[in-house]
Motif scaffolding. Structure first.
Motif, PDB file in Angstrom:
ATOM      1  N   GLU A   1       0.777  -1.129  -0.144  1.00  0.00           N
ATOM      2  CA  GLU A   1       0.033  -0.201   0.087  1.00  0.00           C
ATOM      3  C   GLU A   1       1.053   1.363   0.050  1.00  0.00           C
ATOM      4  O   GLU A   1       0.734   2.110  -0.680  1.00  0.00           O
ATOM      5  CB  GLU A   1      -0.857  -0.001   1.145  1.00  0.00           C
ATOM      6  CG  GLU A   1      -1.870   1.141   1.341  1.00  0.00           C
ATOM      7  CD  GLU A   1      -2.996   0.983   2.311  1.00  0.00           C
ATOM      8  OE1 GLU A   1      -4.027   1.474   2.228  1.00  0.00           O
ATOM      9  OE2 GLU A   1      -2.376   0.533   3.428  1.00  0.00           O
TER      10      GLU A   1
ATOM     11  N   ARG B   1      -8.745  -1.819  -0.005  1.00  0.00           N
ATOM     12  CA  ARG B   1      -8.748  -2.638   1.230  1.00  0.00           C
ATOM     13  C   ARG B   1     -10.397  -3.127   1.146  1.00  0.00           C
ATOM     14  O   ARG B   1     -11.345  -2.373   0.940  1.00  0.00           O
ATOM     15  CB  ARG B   1      -8.668  -1.760   2.418  1.00  0.00           C
ATOM     16  CG  ARG B   1      -7.383  -1.243   2.627  1.00  0.00           C
ATOM     17  CD  ARG B   1      -6.543  -2.146   3.259  1.00  0.00           C
ATOM     18  NE  ARG B   1      -5.100  -1.941   3.516  1.00  0.00           N
ATOM     19  CZ  ARG B   1      -4.182  -2.411   4.152  1.00  0.00           C
ATOM     20  NH1 ARG B   1      -4.559  -3.439   4.610  1.00  0.00           N
ATOM     21  NH2 ARG B   1      -3.129  -2.016   4.130  1.00  0.00           N
TER      22      ARG B   1
ATOM     23  N   GLY C   1     -10.039  -5.051   6.725  1.00  0.00           N
ATOM     24  CA  GLY C   1      -8.871  -4.536   6.257  1.00  0.00           C
ATOM     25  C   GLY C   1      -7.715  -5.087   5.684  1.00  0.00           C
ATOM     26  O   GLY C   1      -6.652  -4.819   5.563  1.00  0.00           O
ATOM     27  N   GLN C   2      -8.249  -6.162   4.744  1.00  0.00           N
ATOM     28  CA  GLN C   2      -7.360  -6.974   4.009  1.00  0.00           C
ATOM     29  C   GLN C   2      -7.214  -6.324   2.717  1.00  0.00           C
ATOM     30  O   GLN C   2      -7.901  -5.062   2.570  1.00  0.00           O
ATOM     31  CB  GLN C   2      -7.718  -8.421   3.826  1.00  0.00           C
ATOM     32  CG  GLN C   2      -7.740  -9.029   5.105  1.00  0.00           C
ATOM     33  CD  GLN C   2      -6.566  -9.055   5.893  1.00  0.00           C
ATOM     34  OE1 GLN C   2      -5.607  -9.709   5.824  1.00  0.00           O
ATOM     35  NE2 GLN C   2      -6.718  -7.960   6.893  1.00  0.00           N
ATOM     36  N   ALA C   3      -6.903  -6.621   1.555  1.00  0.00           N
ATOM     37  CA  ALA C   3      -6.647  -5.874   0.477  1.00  0.00           C
ATOM     38  C   ALA C   3      -6.865  -6.797  -1.075  1.00  0.00           C
ATOM     39  O   ALA C   3      -6.690  -8.030  -0.960  1.00  0.00           O
ATOM     40  CB  ALA C   3      -5.310  -5.087   0.430  1.00  0.00           C
TER      41      ALA C   3
END
Length: 507
Positions: A105, A119, A169-171
């Protein structure tokens, strides 16, 4: 049947030069995927001179055939680590992977890389009561290890579910656009990137490593295998790695909503399917990934693809299926990757055993390896130490993988084929035949050209098998793969399949 991966469709190409002379650098990195480019970035920023040597195009290998998912969970789920590691190690595994996603990020923002990074939450769920205990166990593991995970409601998951958990909050991103963008951003006088430059040989001594390539000799203080699996190594890591193929399909919906997030679902007796959506501009796609099997050991590769297409049709109003692709991964015997010097005191570094978590582990490998070379302490070095020996943790999988390899060696030895089968070989087909006393890998291209090669993999001489979906020759022992012209596509093999003519084999 196969198309390029979805990520290839929305990526351009890179134009780095081919190596044409002998050079000397601090670190030579073999492989221009996410592992190699991430390692090069961090080493160059630390003041080292770097050369990346990519056999084809940057980002065009395993990186471009991934899911594009980024998460701190792991492919085999965190609870799979419980029987081998304590809660502190599980916490550090999750923390290390999270730090890798954060670096991605940061790079996206720092270099303004247009790769559709965003996200999203990640979900693990069960579609039936039979598999509900697996989700329960994952939740309990996270709680015990202090890893943040929450119970998910049925409204969050667009599938039938009996139990589900969520990690916020993963991506997700387009992995190929990211790696290409990062490579273009870091290329400089101190960080040279060479494409279409294949490494043929490694030689290590007390002063450094010498690499022989198709374009010249590279002398370096250190070398890094950033090739998903170490190239040319005969034994060592390949005895504790299981090579697998897995497949992805992408489609457009005729109606309905594209789900936002990463969805891992248990189906049937435990099969796991990963689903996500992807949008680029006005175009939107639904993606399903799964159907793993040992490399070179599928009776019908194309059937695995069709199972994923059927899955999408069963759960969505599918219009056109636009993409079908395959990817490769290597499962480590003790569940964790091998990252660092290949042995104590070695100047050659490895990064392998990522399972299907290569995007995150690839970046983490760059962080660990660059710190080690620079003499900096990294909090995760010991967790993933490449030279570790864990007989208690690895014994079962070690025996399983090596028994499987031995079986593949033995079962093909008495093979007898009929040379007359060449007459009936259709365009796009391949078969192992016996010709003039030799085992021959015979295939016809889509245009009808007949290709004849030795059927023995150049790594450790297992007999290769035809992959009818991807039109490749796949080694069932250690995962090397070759195209119809005999060129190396994947795996530990360095040399192409030997060509064959009526007088026998030749280089």
């Amino acid at each position: 049947m196969f198309t390029q991966s979805l990520w290839n469709s929305f990526s351009g190409t890179t134009n780095f030069p081919q190596l044409t002379k002998d050079i000397q650098v601090d670190v030579a990195i073999v492989g221009g995927g996410i592992t190699g480019i991430s390692t090069a970035q961090l080493l160059a920023e630390a003041g080292f001179s770097v050369a990346v040597l990519e056999a084809r195009k940057v980002g065009g290998g395993t990186t471009s055939h991934s899911t594009g998912n980024l998460y701190y969970n792991i492919d085999q789920v965190l609870s799979s680590l419980q029987s081998k590691y304590n809660n502190e190690i599980i916490r550090r595994v999750a923390g290390s992977r999270n730090s890798a996603v954060q670096l991605i990020e940061e790079n996206v923002k720092k270099f303004q890389i247009d790769c559709d990074f965003k996200r999203v939450p990640s979900y693990l769920y069960s579609s039936n009561e039979e598999n509900a205990s697996k989700v329960d166990k994952e939740y309990e593991t996270a709680l015990e290890a202090g890893v943040k995970m929450e119970i998910a409601s049925s409204e969050e998951i667009p599938f039938k579910m009996t139990r589900g958990v969520r990690v916020s909050g993963q991506a997700q991103f387009n992995s190929m656009r990211y790696v290409q963008g990062l490579a273009n951003a870091i290329e400089s006088e101190s960080c040279k990137i060479y494409e279409n430059t294949r490494v043929d040989e490694f030689e290590e001594n007390d002063e450094g490593v010498t690499l022989s390539t198709t374009g010249g000799i590279v002398r370096a203080k250190y070398a890094v295998h950033a090739t998903h699996t170490p190239k040319g190594v005969k034994v060592m890591f390949h005895t504790v790695l299981g090579p697998y193929r897995e497949y992805g399909v992408a489609a457009k919906l005729s109606a309905g909503e594209y789900p936002e997030g990463i969805f891992w679902g248990y189906y049937g007796s435990g099969e796991k399917v990963s689903v996500r959506s992807y949008s680029r501009g006005e175009e939107k796609f639904i993606i399903a990934v799964g159907q793993p099997h040992k490399v070179g050991q599928a009776k019908d590769n194309s059937q695995h693809i069709e199972q994923l297409v059927t899955f999408l049709k069963d759960h969505f109003d599918i219009g056109e299926v636009t993409h079908r692709w395959g990817g490769q991964h290597y499962k480590p015997a003790d569940k964790l990757p091998y990252i660092g010097p290949q042995s104590e005191g070695s100047r050659i570094y490895v990064a392998t055993g990522f399972s299907t978590d290569g995007l995150t582990y690839g970046v983490l490998s760059g962080m660990i390896i660059s710190d080690h070379i620079a003499g900096n302490e990294n909090p995760y070095t010991e967790v993933y130490k490449a030279s570790r020996f864990t007989p208690a943790k690895s014994a079962k999988e070690f025996l399983k993988e090596n028994l499987n390899v031995a079986t593949q060696f033995i079962k093909d030895l008495p093979f007898k084929g009929d040379e007359d089968e060449l007459k009936f070989l259709k365009n796009g087909e391949g078969k192992i035949i016996e010709k003039d006393g030799h085992k021959v890998a015979a295939s016809r291209s889509e245009s009808g050209e007949l290709n004849l090669h030795s059927a023995f993999c150049t790594h450790m001489y297992c007999v290769v098998h035809w992959n009818n979906a991807e039109r490749t020759w796949d080694c069932p022992c250690h995962g090397s793969r070759f195209n119809q012209e005999g060129g190396v596509l994947e795996g530990p093999a360095l040399e192409p399949l030997k060509k064959f003519n009526s007088s026998g084999e030749k280089s």
